[in-house]
Every structure is written in structure tokens, then in C-alpha cells.
Design a protein around this motif. Sequence first.
Motif, mmCIF file in Angstrom:
data_model
loop_
_atom_site.group_PDB
_atom_site.id
_atom_site.type_symbol
_atom_site.label_atom_id
_atom_site.label_comp_id
_atom_site.label_asym_id
_atom_site.label_seq_id
_atom_site.Cartn_x
_atom_site.Cartn_y
_atom_site.Cartn_z
ATOM 1 N N ASN A 24 -63.225 79.604 57.001
ATOM 2 C CA ASN A 24 -62.697 78.092 56.240
ATOM 3 C C ASN A 24 -61.234 78.226 56.025
ATOM 4 O O ASN A 24 -60.483 77.067 56.247
ATOM 5 N N LEU A 25 -60.981 79.101 55.622
ATOM 6 C CA LEU A 25 -59.213 79.340 55.030
ATOM 7 C C LEU A 25 -58.608 79.162 56.267
ATOM 8 O O LEU A 25 -57.317 78.648 56.333
ATOM 9 N N LEU A 26 -59.104 79.988 57.315
ATOM 10 C CA LEU A 26 -58.209 79.654 58.509
ATOM 11 C C LEU A 26 -57.979 78.413 59.216
ATOM 12 O O LEU A 26 -56.921 78.179 59.646
ATOM 13 N N VAL A 70 -59.216 77.355 40.549
ATOM 14 C CA VAL A 70 -58.210 76.881 41.161
ATOM 15 C C VAL A 70 -58.754 75.895 42.245
ATOM 16 O O VAL A 70 -58.442 74.785 42.449
ATOM 17 N N LEU A 71 -59.963 76.474 42.971
ATOM 18 C CA LEU A 71 -60.664 75.725 43.894
ATOM 19 C C LEU A 71 -61.382 74.525 43.366
ATOM 20 O O LEU A 71 -61.190 73.287 43.829
ATOM 21 N N LEU A 88 -52.202 82.641 49.321
ATOM 22 C CA LEU A 88 -52.530 83.599 48.019
ATOM 23 C C LEU A 88 -54.229 83.659 47.964
ATOM 24 O O LEU A 88 -54.643 84.627 47.668
ATOM 25 N N LEU A 89 -54.655 82.235 48.362
ATOM 26 C CA LEU A 89 -56.172 82.472 48.711
ATOM 27 C C LEU A 89 -56.814 83.634 49.611
ATOM 28 O O LEU A 89 -57.694 83.995 49.346
ATOM 29 N N GLY A 117 -55.782 93.033 41.273
ATOM 30 C CA GLY A 117 -56.587 91.937 40.686
ATOM 31 C C GLY A 117 -55.889 91.108 39.720
ATOM 32 O O GLY A 117 -55.767 90.047 39.688
ATOM 33 N N GLN A 118 -55.298 91.747 38.730
ATOM 34 C CA GLN A 118 -54.536 91.355 37.634
ATOM 35 C C GLN A 118 -53.360 90.582 38.099
ATOM 36 O O GLN A 118 -52.911 89.509 37.814
ATOM 37 N N LEU A 119 -52.679 91.296 39.223
ATOM 38 C CA LEU A 119 -51.394 90.492 39.752
ATOM 39 C C LEU A 119 -51.709 89.395 40.604
ATOM 40 O O LEU A 119 -51.076 88.079 40.446
ATOM 41 N N LEU A 120 -52.770 89.357 41.381
ATOM 42 C CA LEU A 120 -53.231 88.243 41.932
ATOM 43 C C LEU A 120 -53.946 86.980 40.820
ATOM 44 O O LEU A 120 -53.264 85.959 41.356
#
Length: 719
Positions: A24-26, A70-71, A88-89, A117-120
Motif C-alpha cells: 500500500n505504501l508503494l 500519524v496515520l 519515513l513510513l 526506533g527512538q530516532l524514527l
Amino acid sequence: MSLDAALETFYVEAQEHLELMDNNLLQMDDGNINNDILNDIFRSAHTIKGSAGIFGLTHIVDFTHVVENVLDRARDEKIVIEKPLIDLLFKCRDHMVTIVALSIDEYKQQVEVQKKGQLLIEQLLPWADEQASLEPIKENKVEGKSSTETGGFWHISLRLSEDCLKNGMDPMSFIRFLSTLGVIHRIVCLTDKVPKLVKLDPEQLYFAYEIALESASNKEEIENTFMFVQDDSHIVILPPNASGKDFADLIEQLPEDNKYLIQVLKECGTYKSLDEKHTEVEDNATLTEISTKPINLAEKPTSNKPIKQTAPSKQIRIDSDRLDHLINLIGELVINQQRVDLLAGKTRNTTLIEAVDDFESFTEQIRDAALNLRMIPIGGTFQRFKRIVRDTAQELGKNIGLTIIGAETELDRLMVEKIADPLTHIVRNAMDHGIESVEERIASGKSPKGELILKAYHESGHIVIAISDDGKGINKEGVRLKAIEKGIIFQHTELSDHELFHLIFHPGFSTAAQVTSLSGRGVGMDVVKRNVEALQGSIEILSEAGKGSEFRISLPLTLAIIDGFHVECSGTHFIIPQATIIECLDLASHVEIDERNCINLRGDMIPYLTMSDVFNLQPQNRGSDNALISQASMAKQPKEELVIVQFGGNLAGIAVERLHGEVQTVIKPLGPIFKPLKGIGGSSLLGNGDIAFILDIPQLIELAIDQDKRMKHINKTQE
């Protein structure tokens, strides 16, 4: 369901949701951004988070919660989905793949994973709500459904299995998950089954629960909360518009006293009393109002009684090992059927022979049905390359599109699993070495966007997977010079295009000017060829300078059971895959081309191989009494039979001494000692106990063509 089995189900379904997110992201990355795709991505993230919460996998819950936030804001149109967020997703989805594969203890030891994970999460914050790490996200935005169907108070009657605790499942985890779907206004815990302390088993669940849930979720979403325990539990869900009749049916199904249950339901706050026109439920616990029946997770929708088994589904999950075991058993059945057929023929009993023929027909049907269970579309593997092409193109700074053709083509599951790595090597090489940069393409008059095509189709009982590009093609002179430099060929060696292109499969061979993260080390293409040949396949390369290249991988449809044609040469039995056979003819009745092992067949020159020459078989034969006939007698026997076979656009003949006919063939792999042997793709056991070798037709046709070219070259030299 035990905890281990439930966790296994969670991991399998999580992987499916992650693949769905990727696809779906593609689509969004291609500019196809709409509410349906956005909702699908949100549901995948929400389901993974919720299911992880049931098992206490907090490291998955915590990270996915922010992604979900976010979504959710994107669904509310509070933020706009643009290229930076999509990129980013993608990274977040990849991180979810990593953490889903880790237990909590493993995650705590992976410091780098935690930092990533924290950075994302920090990178997501500009798009996330300020309370993203505090407030639960509820999947309550369901379009196209009325409030009477999806909004209001749901009543959930929960009777989990008494072995729930023994199986490692915590009832409170399901209740916590329900709270993510809405607001739990009331939970009434029924404790009437709790025994005296001396008889109490701490590993047995005695409680039952009646729950009032305010939620805009639909029935299926609430049902999914209990997917891991519904097999051996009694769970009834009443929608917000349930009537008094629905509650009366529920009371009838439950084991507790009717009046007591009415009090419990009233205390829960969801019970609807009867109007005055109907019989009092307190007197006889029966109601006559007609309405929708309760939704029981453990029964079919048409049933009136609770059943402790789930309704049949069109799809079920089967352990692949069980399926492989079934195929092996059917292989043994095929071998024994051939033995029975052979013994029946010797009796000359007509009735018995007819019965055995029917048995053979049923065996073939069973074989085909079982093999179809293991056949899956190759499209699932092809779809993964969309992401590979996207990421690799960005890394290389190139503009490359991927076209998929023949995604519905089916192949044995084992083949699909093992072909992914070779395809990845070829695709990345095509993008790195084959397709030019945007500037180079414009300068050469091409479209700025390069094209990569993945295509699958059936041909002569095989499946062909073609990977083609519209790049600059293979530099023949560059390949030749590199081969001379590495001592693979001599400077004066003459090679055909086919032989020249196949030099790239030598270990350590690379024409790249510099080593990159993708290629240049000479590692990969030799592995590609080795893996393809391990699957009894072959690989062919076509290339034209300035126009592009194509790699064609040919694989058998299955590595289990095939329809074959039994032939014999010098006392050795061979099986020719039936799908490759064009016709059989008497070699003596056709004119041979002098000194070329080639015949004129209706105007076409067809090269052929004699099996006794290819495999250096000693002349011998077995009579009906299994006595060996002398070589002198063999010399007087008539010329061989010729089987014309085809693969792709190439024809060749296989010369043998006897044609035995069609036979079901169970493919058995050869040991490592036979791997260097060309032309043999496996072995099989015949009904009489003899061993038969399965011929690799693509390799034999290639050998016949090369032999004919050598003979022509020798003849020209002698002239």
C-alpha cells in the motif's frame, strides 16, 4: 489454543499485515493516495499493535502506537501525505519488521534497534499529535456504516476456556485490547463457579465476564479481539441495536440461572427489558420479539445453538511440513500403484487389469489435487521487488520503473521460496550495471526512466521467469577482456554469444570499474547459477548493445511428481518429462547428415544425442529372463528409436533403444556425488524396483546444439 500456537499465529499474521503495508505504501509512493489505501495501512498497523498488546509485547505496541497516530491524523485530514512522510513510513514499516521478530528480552538487548526506533519516533513527531505517546488510538472511523450498526453500546458475553490460564493466555489482555476499540463502561465478573479453597486449581479459570463496550467499531473488529481463543470458548457479541429477543436467546445459551443473569445484564447496563405486549422473561426466560440473532464467534451464523468450533473458512493454515509429508506419501502411493499395475499385467486377468486401470486414474487425480495444494502464484514474490527497485533506484540516483507480467503464474511453493535470492541478484545487477543514469539515457536518445520487466509464463512443462531491462546491454568485449585477464579463456579462443555471456557466472567474475554496496566484488552471479541448477533449472542470457538484456530462468513446475515417458538404453532406464516430447520416430527411417549426429526432419536439421555416448553406457540388454545378451548379439540389433524433444524454440533428438511408454514419475534428488553430471535432473523408482534417471531436457538440448556446432566447425576446418 496454547500460547505458543497463538504467538505463532500472531507472527504469521503480522508478517502478512507488514507485507500489505509495504504494498500500500508503494501505491502511495506512485501517487495513488486515497482513503481506501490509507485506511488499509492504518488497519494493518492497528491490528499489529492490538494483537501485540494481547501478548504483552510492549516494544511493538509503543512504537506502532506513534505510527498509528500519524496515520490517524492523515485519515482525519489534519496532515497531508507527501513524499517525505511516505519515505519515513517506509522506514517505520521496516523497523516494525525488525521488532516483530524480537521478543521483549531480545529487544532489550538490542541497543541499536532501540536507538533506531527512538530516532524514527522523533522524526514522526512533526506529523504526530502532541499526545501521541499518551492517548490510545481507536479504530472507530468506519465509512459507509450507520451509527445503529457501528456506534453505541455493545454487549459482550465472555466464557473463556477453563484451560485458558494453562495455555498461557491472560483474560485481562483481551479486556485491555477491547479498551483500544472504545470505552468499557462496565464489567461484571461472575464468580459463582469458584470452588472452595481446598478444591481450587490456581491454573484453572473459573470467572466469566459480561462487558458493556461503547464503540463505533464493527462486529468483525470486535471479534478479532478473541481470534486466539475463540476455538474453545463461548463468546457472544450483541450489537447496539439488539432487542429483548436477542438478550433472551443469550440467557438461554448461558449455564447460569436465568433470573441471576437478568440481574447481571441489568447491572451491566446493556440489558433491554420487554415491552408489555410480551411474556415476562423473569417467569419463563422466553421472549417472542423477532430480531437479529446474537453473533456467536463459535458457531455458524445460521445456527441457533452455541457450538464450540469455529465456522468453516474458505482458507485454512496448514503447516508446510504436513503438506510435504502428504506429497511424499502420495509419491509412495504412485510407486506402489505402478507395481500393482505391473503384477496385474502378468496375470492377464481382464477384470483385475480394468480395476487397476481405474485405480491408476484415481491415483492421478489424488496426485494432481495434492500437488495443486503446493502451487502458489509467483506474484507474491514479484511484488516484493517493487520495494527493492524503489530503494535501489534511490540509492543509485536513477529513475527506474518496474513492470510485472504473469503474476498469476503458479509454481511449486518450494521453488518460489528458493528462487527469490537469485532473482534479487539479477534485478540489482540489471539496475546497477544495465540501466544507465538519467543523463546517459537522455544523451543516447532514450526515455529518462529506465524500464525493468519481471515476466513469468509456462513453456514445455516448465515455468520461465524473464528479467529484462532496456539498458545498455552486456559489453561483450569487456567480458572477453576480463575473462582473458582472469585466465578463464585464452586470447585466441573463439566463443559464441551464448558461451561469452555465460562467463559472467564464473566465481569472482566482475566487469565493474569500482566496488559499490550493490556489486563489483564478483560475488553473486555464480551463486545465482548454482541455486538455479540446484532447482533443476537453467539460465539463459540474451543481450543487445544499446538496447538491453534479458535473463531467462527456466524451472520445472514441481520437484515432486511429474508425468514422464519411460525409455531404455544399454540396460539403463531413463524418464523424459512428457511435456517436452514432440514425437517419437524410428531413427533408421530418417536420413542422417554425415558425421554430424543430425537428421533431416521435414526440412529441418535436428541434432540428436545418443544416450549410450552421453553417459558412456556399455552395450547390454536384458531379455525376459533377465539374462544378459552378449555384445555380439547387441551389434545385430536394430538402430535406436529417436524421441524428439523441445524446450523454448529449440528442438533436439534423444536416441534410445526401447520405448516403454508413459509413467507417473516420483522425483527423488540425486546425491552430491552426481551434481557435476550434466543432463540428469533426478531419479525415480520404477514399479519393478529398477532405478530410472530423469533427463534434464534443457541441458541435453543445449549439449546437442553445442555438439552440432563443434561438428560443423571441425568439418569446415578439415575442408
